[in-house]
Design an enzyme around this catalytic site. Structure first.
Site, PDB file in Angstrom:
ATOM      1  N   ASP A 152       0.775  -1.206   0.000  1.00  0.00           N
ATOM      2  CA  ASP A 152       0.178   0.130   0.142  1.00  0.00           C
ATOM      3  C   ASP A 152       1.116   1.376   0.075  1.00  0.00           C
ATOM      4  O   ASP A 152       1.747   1.465   0.799  1.00  0.00           O
ATOM      5  CB  ASP A 152      -0.864  -0.204   1.084  1.00  0.00           C
ATOM      6  N   ILE A 153       0.976   2.093  -1.192  1.00  0.00           N
ATOM      7  CA  ILE A 153       1.904   3.360  -0.986  1.00  0.00           C
ATOM      8  C   ILE A 153       1.510   4.103   0.168  1.00  0.00           C
ATOM      9  O   ILE A 153       2.664   4.784   0.280  1.00  0.00           O
ATOM     10  CB  ILE A 153       1.441   3.992  -2.741  1.00  0.00           C
ATOM     11  N   GLY A 212      -9.342   4.778  -6.080  1.00  0.00           N
ATOM     12  CA  GLY A 212      -8.050   4.091  -6.237  1.00  0.00           C
ATOM     13  C   GLY A 212      -6.874   4.565  -5.303  1.00  0.00           C
ATOM     14  O   GLY A 212      -7.235   5.329  -4.120  1.00  0.00           O
ATOM     15  N   ASP A 226      -5.509   7.533  -5.314  1.00  0.00           N
ATOM     16  CA  ASP A 226      -5.790   8.960  -4.937  1.00  0.00           C
ATOM     17  C   ASP A 226      -6.807   9.011  -3.820  1.00  0.00           C
ATOM     18  O   ASP A 226      -6.410   9.797  -2.756  1.00  0.00           O
ATOM     19  CB  ASP A 226      -6.723   9.335  -6.264  1.00  0.00           C
ATOM     20  N   THR A 250      -3.322   2.449 -14.916  1.00  0.00           N
ATOM     21  CA  THR A 250      -3.381   0.894 -14.929  1.00  0.00           C
ATOM     22  C   THR A 250      -5.035   0.599 -14.234  1.00  0.00           C
ATOM     23  O   THR A 250      -5.315  -0.493 -14.283  1.00  0.00           O
ATOM     24  CB  THR A 250      -2.657   0.127 -14.725  1.00  0.00           C
TER      25      THR A 250
HETATM   26  N1  AR6 Z   1      -1.233   1.351  -3.075  1.00  0.00           N
HETATM   27  C1  AR6 Z   1      -0.512   1.252  -4.348  1.00  0.00           C
HETATM   28  N2  AR6 Z   1      -1.177   0.807  -5.488  1.00  0.00           N
HETATM   29  C2  AR6 Z   1      -2.809   0.908  -5.358  1.00  0.00           C
HETATM   30  C3  AR6 Z   1      -3.424   1.424  -4.118  1.00  0.00           C
HETATM   31  C4  AR6 Z   1      -2.732   1.501  -2.939  1.00  0.00           C
HETATM   32  N3  AR6 Z   1      -3.210   2.071  -1.994  1.00  0.00           N
HETATM   33  N4  AR6 Z   1      -4.689   1.477  -4.463  1.00  0.00           N
HETATM   34  C5  AR6 Z   1      -4.784   1.204  -6.132  1.00  0.00           C
HETATM   35  N5  AR6 Z   1      -3.482   0.917  -6.346  1.00  0.00           N
HETATM   36  P1  AR6 Z   1      -6.057   4.235  -9.945  1.00  0.00           P
HETATM   37  P2  AR6 Z   1      -5.727   5.490 -12.533  1.00  0.00           P
HETATM   38  C6  AR6 Z   1      -3.213   0.593  -7.592  1.00  0.00           C
HETATM   39  O1  AR6 Z   1      -7.420   3.649 -10.549  1.00  0.00           O
HETATM   40  O2  AR6 Z   1      -5.902   4.425 -13.204  1.00  0.00           O
HETATM   41  C7  AR6 Z   1      -8.863   7.842  -9.174  1.00  0.00           C
HETATM   42  O3  AR6 Z   1     -10.141   7.971  -9.004  1.00  0.00           O
HETATM   43  C8  AR6 Z   1      -4.455   0.060  -8.500  1.00  0.00           C
HETATM   44  O4  AR6 Z   1      -4.568  -1.450  -8.351  1.00  0.00           O
HETATM   45  O5  AR6 Z   1      -5.907   4.439  -8.526  1.00  0.00           O
HETATM   46  O6  AR6 Z   1      -4.641   6.509 -12.755  1.00  0.00           O
HETATM   47  C9  AR6 Z   1      -8.044   9.278  -9.714  1.00  0.00           C
HETATM   48  O7  AR6 Z   1      -8.900  10.342  -8.836  1.00  0.00           O
HETATM   49  C10 AR6 Z   1      -4.018   0.396  -9.973  1.00  0.00           C
HETATM   50  O8  AR6 Z   1      -2.907  -0.599 -10.592  1.00  0.00           O
HETATM   51  O9  AR6 Z   1      -5.352   5.206 -11.037  1.00  0.00           O
HETATM   52  C11 AR6 Z   1      -8.450   9.487 -11.015  1.00  0.00           C
HETATM   53  O10 AR6 Z   1      -9.863  10.100 -11.398  1.00  0.00           O
HETATM   54  C12 AR6 Z   1      -3.024   1.376 -10.024  1.00  0.00           C
HETATM   55  O11 AR6 Z   1      -2.971   1.646  -8.507  1.00  0.00           O
HETATM   56  C13 AR6 Z   1      -8.419   8.090 -11.542  1.00  0.00           C
HETATM   57  O12 AR6 Z   1      -8.733   6.986 -10.540  1.00  0.00           O
HETATM   58  C14 AR6 Z   1      -3.945   2.976 -10.450  1.00  0.00           C
HETATM   59  O13 AR6 Z   1      -5.319   2.711 -10.274  1.00  0.00           O
HETATM   60  C15 AR6 Z   1      -6.981   7.821 -11.991  1.00  0.00           C
HETATM   61  O14 AR6 Z   1      -7.135   6.415 -12.530  1.00  0.00           O
END
Ligand code: AR6
Length: 174
Positions: A9-10, A31, A33, A125
């Protein structure tokens, strides 16, 4: 320094900076964010609001990056970047270039802050739908290129699952 690859978890990462896969509003979301804003507390949102009032009143453009405090997180700073939404870039090569920009501009912010370590999630992703193998190759290539001129920077890629981590490793022959 060799690139590190971890599962976890980042929001728990103990680096100088962590990167947030944000959207152009910079006001939070789901996600990574959502997790970062929840765990870091309101100081991050306040800093984002200030950025929207000043430097990026129209929103943070895709591929750009901006730094804020990390609030209550163990990291010192959060770098917010906006990855491309797959299928909405015009063409695939443009999406590739914008994803590389997101990594490159985040790294530039890290350097400006004087940090020696940074942790990246797999930008674009998740909700943004970028094919993970393709994103993996771009991410690894862009960071490797950067490390040629910044060999002392400690860069970690963190994946939420072992499955995503393996996709990344396989895509890069690791
Ligand atoms: N730690 C590490 N990796 C994570 C975590 C975490 N806590 N949570 C999710 N991931 P995403 P995007 C992974 O959807 O595609 C948001 O609503 C997850 O499994 O977070 O760039 C923003 O506000 C995936 O592989 O980001 C934007 O609107 C990766 O992080 C939108 O989503 C990225 O998934 C951005 O979409």
């Amino acid at each position: 320094m060799p690139i590190r690859i971890e599962t976890g978890d980042i929001t728990r990462a103990r680096a100088c900076a962590i990167v947030n896969a944000a959207n152009s509003s910079c006001m939070g979301g789901g996600g990574v964010d959502g997790a970062i804003h929840r765990a870091g507390g309101s100081a991050i949102l306040e800093a984002c609001k200030e950025i929207r009032r000043t430097k990026y009143s129209e929103g943070l453009p895709t591929g750009q990056a901006v730094a804020t405090t990390a609030g209550r997180l163990p990291a010192k700073y959060v770098i917010h970047t906006v990855g491309p939404i797959w299928g909405r870039c015009g063409d695939e090569a443009r999406c590739d270039a914008l994803l590389a920009d997101a990594y490159r501009n985040s790294l530039q912010e890290v350097v400006k802050l004087g940090c020696d370590s940074v942790v990246f999630p797999a930008i674009s992703t998740g909700v943004y739908g970028f094919p993970p193998e393709r994103a993996a190759r771009i991410a690894y290539r862009t960071v490797s290129e950067f490390l040629k001129t910044h060999p002392d920077m400690r860069v970690t890629f963190i994946f939420h699952s072992d499955h995503s981590r393996r996709i990344f490793e396989k895509a890069n022959g690791l």
